[in-house]
Design an enzyme around this catalytic site. Sequence first.
Site, PDB file in Angstrom:
ATOM      1  N   TYR A 135       0.924  -1.248  -0.054  1.00 45.68           N
ATOM      2  CA  TYR A 135      -0.217  -0.124  -0.017  1.00 45.68           C
ATOM      3  C   TYR A 135       0.948   1.416   0.062  1.00 45.68           C
ATOM      4  CZ  TYR A 135      -4.610  -1.929   0.483  1.00 45.68           C
ATOM      5  OH  TYR A 135      -5.679  -2.814   0.139  1.00 45.68           O
ATOM      6  N   LYS A 187       2.826 -15.457   3.357  1.00 45.77           N
ATOM      7  CA  LYS A 187       3.123 -16.166   2.278  1.00 45.77           C
ATOM      8  C   LYS A 187       4.698 -16.364   2.219  1.00 45.77           C
ATOM      9  CE  LYS A 187       1.840 -18.223  -1.617  1.00 45.77           C
ATOM     10  NZ  LYS A 187       0.850 -19.529  -1.601  1.00 45.77           N
ATOM     11  N   ASP A 220      -3.437 -18.252   1.103  1.00 42.36           N
ATOM     12  CA  ASP A 220      -4.265 -19.160   0.265  1.00 42.36           C
ATOM     13  C   ASP A 220      -5.033 -20.133   1.326  1.00 42.36           C
ATOM     14  OD1 ASP A 220      -1.636 -20.380   0.594  1.00 42.36           O
ATOM     15  OD2 ASP A 220      -1.534 -21.042  -1.574  1.00 42.36           O
ATOM     16  N   ASP A 244      -6.396  -6.817   3.867  1.00 49.07           N
ATOM     17  CA  ASP A 244      -7.517  -6.200   2.929  1.00 49.07           C
ATOM     18  C   ASP A 244      -8.332  -7.365   2.325  1.00 49.07           C
ATOM     19  OD1 ASP A 244      -8.981  -4.255   1.480  1.00 49.07           O
ATOM     20  OD2 ASP A 244      -7.924  -5.175  -0.252  1.00 49.07           O
ATOM     21  N   ASP A 248     -12.517  -9.078   3.467  1.00 48.55           N
ATOM     22  CA  ASP A 248     -13.712  -9.209   2.750  1.00 48.55           C
ATOM     23  C   ASP A 248     -14.556 -10.624   2.817  1.00 48.55           C
ATOM     24  OD1 ASP A 248     -13.653  -6.401   1.903  1.00 48.55           O
ATOM     25  OD2 ASP A 248     -14.169  -6.871  -0.101  1.00 48.55           O
TER      26      ASP A 248
HETATM   27  C1  IPM Z   1     -10.550  -1.157   3.018  1.00 50.84           C
HETATM   28  C2  IPM Z   1     -10.634  -0.679   1.248  1.00 50.84           C
HETATM   29  C3  IPM Z   1      -9.743   0.219   1.208  1.00 50.84           C
HETATM   30  C4  IPM Z   1      -8.257  -0.757   1.448  1.00 50.84           C
HETATM   31  C5  IPM Z   1      -9.490   0.944  -0.253  1.00 50.84           C
HETATM   32  C6  IPM Z   1     -10.826   1.917  -0.458  1.00 50.84           C
HETATM   33  C7  IPM Z   1      -8.296   1.607  -0.425  1.00 50.84           C
HETATM   34  O1  IPM Z   1     -10.695  -1.745   0.647  1.00 50.84           O
HETATM   35  O2  IPM Z   1     -10.519  -0.434   3.844  1.00 50.84           O
HETATM   36  O3  IPM Z   1     -10.408  -2.276   3.020  1.00 50.84           O
HETATM   37  O4  IPM Z   1      -7.888  -1.391   0.386  1.00 50.84           O
HETATM   38  O5  IPM Z   1      -7.594  -0.449   2.376  1.00 50.84           O
HETATM   39 MN    MN Z   2     -10.728  -3.895   1.462  1.00 51.62          MN
END
Ligand code: IPM
Ligand code: MN
Length: 350
Positions: A135, A187, A220, A244, A248
Amino acid sequence: MYKIAVLPGDGIGPEVVREGLKVLTAVSSKTDFKMDVETYDFGGERYLKTGEILPDSALDEFRQMDAIYLGAVGHPDVAPGILEKGILLKLRFGLDQYINLRPIKLYPGISTPLKDKGPSDIDFVVVRENTEGLYLGVGGFVKKDTPDEIAVQEMVNTRKGVERCIRYAFEYTKARNKKKKLTLCDKANVLTYAHDLWRRTFAEVGKEYPDVEKDHAFVDATCMWMVKNPEWFDVIVTCNMFGDIITDLGAIIQGGMGIAAGGNINPKGVSMFEPIHGSAPKYTGKNVINPMAAICAAQMMLEHLGEKKASNIVEEAIIKVLASGKMKDLSTRSGLSTSEIGDLVVSYLK
Ligand code: IPM
Ligand code: MN
């Protein structure tokens, strides 16, 4: 009296933040928690109108605050990356919020896509490094727009950055006092420099925590176990990019983006709390988005500020609303409007 900077941001950000603030205001009338809110309009609209993204002077103002409450950033008319880097990442980096704390908790009454798994199986926390890794944006193009183009983006890992993240994760695991198990997700079989540093640091720092069980999982495999055996996890510590991605996945197993919240933590500075969903532009202003994630983020903020009583009252109300069956699901088809959900949470505050 806490000074809270509020950044509603783009898309549905303002609507969900409005409901979070409704809950915070209601809880402040029942407890000693008192806040003074300062609202900032940084986001896509302001950028399109004035060209300003997030000036350094705003960061200086935020440093004087007790916490930041953020809605969402991302605007359909602004190229991807501009607002994300210029606002969200600038805040995380500029305020040295080096931890991204993301609880993955399935509350009773919420359905998970995982077969035969329930609230007792899905209850862990991801500690994501938040200021380094892929990042940081170190890199560039050579021979751009030619057939010989090279694009490089370096994964930056500093001993200091890795160590403070891992130490935070050990402390967090100890204080959480559940399974007392910390999994390093990496990893290291391929990233034999970058994640070797993580492995060595984890082993060294781990010596200071004899009561915490140490565990390793490649990223993974982590994805596979999160689906197959989420109950194995207590706390996972990982780098920025992997954190990140796996959060999700985590959000989906805890019921979706409608409930997932996170904290960008600087343990010695100003921290920022946000729903992890995006700005969902197509639903802007329709009062249909479920604000539960933003309300959960507000609850995390209370907990972080040490407002135990207020935080407990809000969490109990969240639990009761979810268990009540009054909300069909956490999506836009919950059967309730954004403001009705906020009102419902307020009605359950004890
Ligand atoms: C999150 C989002 C951000 C990230 C994006 C919007 C830059 O996906 O907070 O997880 O990748 O950190
Ligand atoms: Mn995210």
